[in-house]
Design a protein around this motif. Sequence first.
Motif, PDB file in Angstrom:
ATOM      1  N   GLU A  80       0.795  -1.230   0.000  1.00 51.93           N
ATOM      2  CA  GLU A  80       0.000   0.000   0.000  1.00 51.93           C
ATOM      3  C   GLU A  80       0.824   1.274   0.000  1.00 51.93           C
ATOM      4  O   GLU A  80       0.286   2.364   0.040  1.00 51.93           O
ATOM      5  N   LYS A  81       2.155   1.134  -0.032  1.00 55.42           N
ATOM      6  CA  LYS A  81       3.011   2.329   0.009  1.00 55.42           C
ATOM      7  C   LYS A  81       3.681   2.517  -1.352  1.00 55.42           C
ATOM      8  O   LYS A  81       4.538   1.733  -1.751  1.00 55.42           O
ATOM      9  N   TYR A  82       3.218   3.576  -2.046  1.00 53.06           N
ATOM     10  CA  TYR A  82       3.748   3.899  -3.364  1.00 53.06           C
ATOM     11  C   TYR A  82       4.224   5.348  -3.334  1.00 53.06           C
ATOM     12  O   TYR A  82       3.432   6.249  -3.098  1.00 53.06           O
ATOM     13  N   TYR A  83       5.504   5.526  -3.568  1.00 53.31           N
ATOM     14  CA  TYR A  83       6.082   6.864  -3.559  1.00 53.31           C
ATOM     15  C   TYR A  83       6.529   7.224  -4.969  1.00 53.31           C
ATOM     16  O   TYR A  83       7.213   6.444  -5.636  1.00 53.31           O
ATOM     17  N   VAL A  84       6.160   8.409  -5.411  1.00 57.81           N
ATOM     18  CA  VAL A  84       6.576   8.910  -6.719  1.00 57.81           C
ATOM     19  C   VAL A  84       7.446  10.134  -6.494  1.00 57.81           C
ATOM     20  O   VAL A  84       7.069  11.054  -5.758  1.00 57.81           O
TER      21      VAL A  84
END
Length: 124
Positions: A80-84
């Motif tokens: 659930e952790k998506y960093y852009v």
Amino acid sequence: MEENENVKKIMFIMRQAPHGSIYSYEGLETVLIMAAFEQDLSMAFIGDGVFALVKGQDTSALGIKGYIKTYSALEDYGVEKYYVDRRSMEERGLKPEDFAIPVEVVEDSQIAAFMEEQDACIPY
């Protein structure tokens, strides 16, 4: 996620465009496999890797099956952790609403700090 010494924090660094090489797809497949082992997984998208999340990808001209919908399934596996990376996103003319899944847009210094917190970082 419950505290467990057997659970490792692993970040996948997605740096490659989604098509033209196997890296992006292989990275996604690896995340799915690792998720089955209930690890604390996160993904960071930097450079051309931000293109992997763009919704509405049409791969028909390439003669390959797209896999953008697979990202939506990751939540079911506890990812659930998506960093852009903000700079990568902006340099490519993208906005958060261009992505197929909810992401957290962060500065490169924040991604570096997240990397420091991991037990392992795996680049793709």
